[in-house]
Design a protein around this motif. Sequence first.
Motif, PDB file in Angstrom:
ATOM      1  N   ILE A 172       0.857  -1.189   0.000  1.00 14.62           N
ATOM      2  CA  ILE A 172       0.000   0.000   0.000  1.00 14.62           C
ATOM      3  C   ILE A 172       0.890   1.235   0.000  1.00 14.62           C
ATOM      4  CG2 ILE A 172      -1.766   1.269   1.267  1.00 14.62           C
ATOM      5  CD1 ILE A 172      -2.686  -1.373   2.437  1.00 14.62           C
ATOM      6  N   PRO A 173       0.709   2.134  -0.960  1.00 16.92           N
ATOM      7  CA  PRO A 173       1.576   3.314  -1.015  1.00 16.92           C
ATOM      8  C   PRO A 173       1.338   4.235   0.177  1.00 16.92           C
ATOM      9  CG  PRO A 173      -0.222   3.514  -2.584  1.00 16.92           C
ATOM     10  CD  PRO A 173      -0.277   2.114  -2.047  1.00 16.92           C
ATOM     11  N   LEU A 174       2.403   4.858   0.642  1.00 16.27           N
ATOM     12  CA  LEU A 174       2.306   5.817   1.734  1.00 16.27           C
ATOM     13  C   LEU A 174       1.859   7.164   1.169  1.00 16.27           C
ATOM     14  CD1 LEU A 174       2.774   6.585   4.706  1.00 16.27           C
ATOM     15  CD2 LEU A 174       5.144   7.125   4.093  1.00 16.27           C
ATOM     16  N   ILE A 175       0.715   7.641   1.650  1.00 13.69           N
ATOM     17  CA  ILE A 175       0.178   8.918   1.198  1.00 13.69           C
ATOM     18  C   ILE A 175       0.253   9.903   2.358  1.00 13.69           C
ATOM     19  CG2 ILE A 175      -1.855  10.121   0.326  1.00 13.69           C
ATOM     20  CD1 ILE A 175      -2.709   7.564  -1.029  1.00 13.69           C
ATOM     21  N   VAL A 176       1.102  10.900   2.227  1.00 14.92           N
ATOM     22  CA  VAL A 176       1.311  11.909   3.266  1.00 14.92           C
ATOM     23  C   VAL A 176       0.739  13.236   2.778  1.00 14.92           C
ATOM     24  CG1 VAL A 176       3.011  13.131   4.670  1.00 14.92           C
ATOM     25  CG2 VAL A 176       3.395  10.734   4.049  1.00 14.92           C
ATOM     26  N   PRO A 177      -0.115  13.897   3.568  1.00 10.32           N
ATOM     27  CA  PRO A 177      -0.675  15.174   3.121  1.00 10.32           C
ATOM     28  C   PRO A 177       0.400  16.241   2.953  1.00 10.32           C
ATOM     29  CG  PRO A 177      -1.208  14.770   5.426  1.00 10.32           C
ATOM     30  CD  PRO A 177      -0.609  13.508   4.908  1.00 10.32           C
ATOM     31  N   GLU A 178       0.182  17.132   1.998  1.00  4.23           N
ATOM     32  CA  GLU A 178       1.127  18.227   1.794  1.00  4.23           C
ATOM     33  C   GLU A 178       1.082  19.205   2.952  1.00  4.23           C
ATOM     34  OE1 GLU A 178       1.318  19.935  -2.176  1.00  4.23           O
ATOM     35  OE2 GLU A 178       0.008  18.339  -2.892  1.00  4.23           O
ATOM     36  N   ARG A 179      -0.084  19.354   3.556  1.00  2.87           N
ATOM     37  CA  ARG A 179      -0.217  20.227   4.731  1.00  2.87           C
ATOM     38  C   ARG A 179      -1.039  19.509   5.793  1.00  2.87           C
ATOM     39  NH1 ARG A 179      -3.624  23.864   7.017  1.00  2.87           N
ATOM     40  NH2 ARG A 179      -5.238  23.457   5.449  1.00  2.87           N
ATOM     41  N   LEU A 180      -0.544  19.534   7.034  1.00  2.00           N
ATOM     42  CA  LEU A 180      -1.196  18.853   8.146  1.00  2.00           C
ATOM     43  C   LEU A 180      -1.465  19.849   9.269  1.00  2.00           C
ATOM     44  CD1 LEU A 180      -2.125  16.163   9.433  1.00  2.00           C
ATOM     45  CD2 LEU A 180       0.206  15.883  10.292  1.00  2.00           C
ATOM     46  N   ASP A 181      -2.721  19.899   9.703  1.00  2.10           N
ATOM     47  CA  ASP A 181      -3.120  20.804  10.783  1.00  2.10           C
ATOM     48  C   ASP A 181      -3.922  20.012  11.805  1.00  2.10           C
ATOM     49  OD1 ASP A 181      -3.810  22.907  12.404  1.00  2.10           O
ATOM     50  OD2 ASP A 181      -5.259  23.794  11.027  1.00  2.10           O
ATOM     51  N   ILE A 182      -3.290  19.705  12.932  1.00  2.00           N
ATOM     52  CA  ILE A 182      -3.929  18.953  14.013  1.00  2.00           C
ATOM     53  C   ILE A 182      -3.995  19.850  15.239  1.00  2.00           C
ATOM     54  CG2 ILE A 182      -3.755  16.949  15.532  1.00  2.00           C
ATOM     55  CD1 ILE A 182      -2.245  15.499  13.357  1.00  2.00           C
ATOM     56  N   GLN A 183      -5.181  19.953  15.816  1.00  2.00           N
ATOM     57  CA  GLN A 183      -5.361  20.819  16.979  1.00  2.00           C
ATOM     58  C   GLN A 183      -6.174  20.113  18.056  1.00  2.00           C
ATOM     59  OE1 GLN A 183      -6.811  24.785  16.070  1.00  2.00           O
ATOM     60  NE2 GLN A 183      -5.831  24.787  14.056  1.00  2.00           N
ATOM     61  N   ASN A 184      -5.635  20.127  19.263  1.00  2.51           N
ATOM     62  CA  ASN A 184      -6.332  19.657  20.458  1.00  2.51           C
ATOM     63  C   ASN A 184      -6.778  18.207  20.350  1.00  2.51           C
ATOM     64  OD1 ASN A 184      -7.422  19.925  23.077  1.00  2.51           O
ATOM     65  ND2 ASN A 184      -9.446  20.434  22.253  1.00  2.51           N
ATOM     66  N   VAL A 185      -5.809  17.324  20.227  1.00  6.09           N
ATOM     67  CA  VAL A 185      -6.073  15.882  20.269  1.00  6.09           C
ATOM     68  C   VAL A 185      -5.722  15.375  21.665  1.00  6.09           C
ATOM     69  CG1 VAL A 185      -5.387  13.633  19.381  1.00  6.09           C
ATOM     70  CG2 VAL A 185      -5.722  15.541  17.811  1.00  6.09           C
ATOM     71  N   ASN A 186      -6.625  14.604  22.257  1.00  8.71           N
ATOM     72  CA  ASN A 186      -6.443  14.096  23.613  1.00  8.71           C
ATOM     73  C   ASN A 186      -6.590  12.571  23.602  1.00  8.71           C
ATOM     74  OD1 ASN A 186      -6.599  16.870  25.109  1.00  8.71           O
ATOM     75  ND2 ASN A 186      -8.377  16.824  23.751  1.00  8.71           N
ATOM     76  N   PHE A 187      -5.632  11.895  24.243  1.00 11.83           N
ATOM     77  CA  PHE A 187      -5.583  10.438  24.233  1.00 11.83           C
ATOM     78  C   PHE A 187      -5.310   9.946  25.644  1.00 11.83           C
ATOM     79  CE2 PHE A 187      -2.982   6.614  24.245  1.00 11.83           C
ATOM     80  CZ  PHE A 187      -3.696   5.753  23.425  1.00 11.83           C
TER      81      PHE A 187
END
Length: 212
Positions: free
Chosen positions: A134-149
């Motif tokens: 499966i090819p690795l698909i990486v976004p050109e721009r990544l915006d992640i805000q307020n992830v809680n685990f």
Amino acid sequence: MPNQRKGRYVLYGLLTLIVLIAVFYQPIAFGILGLVAKQVARSQSFVLHFKVDGSIFTDIHVEDLHLEPLPNNTTLPIARLDAKVFRARYNLLRLFQKDYRHVVTSLEIKDVTITIRPTPPQPPPLKKRAGPPIPLIVPERLDIQNVNFSMPVQNDSLEVLGLSVALARNQSGALNISHLSIPQVGRWDNLHALLNYKDDRLSLSGLALAPI
């Protein structure tokens, strides 16, 4: 020659018709997707709600996603998943051209809470014949805000709170974590680091952890 020209016009006409149908019937397609997802969730004994919008060909917006197992579901390791915003912009033509670097132009994820729970031991999965990679698909721009685990570990819990990532290809980015707790290792607040993604390599620098 006239037959070739006629065949070309017919092909263009069919392609135009398919595009028009996809555009005007997108709400129906997304509605069917929601119904199918709920049916699958019910058959697997968990609750799933979300709102979906966007364009089939260029972008998808998922909002107010909620996933939670029903009381009779003791195998799903997720106790609760909530996501306020998930947005992706993509170019499907790049996928068919195998230009995987430019398939996903941007990915935005906001206000996510994931709680993991202990589950009974499961039998090892059956080995499957290896398929094509499966090819690795990486976004050109990544915006992640307020992830809680959070995940229970013995009498404590592993916690990552307020995780934010801002990253764009061939540019400097940032990683921020409001609180990180690793049982029997340490606890840290207000962590910051620099990110860089260039030539398909992700590097992290400047992360300072107080002595354990």
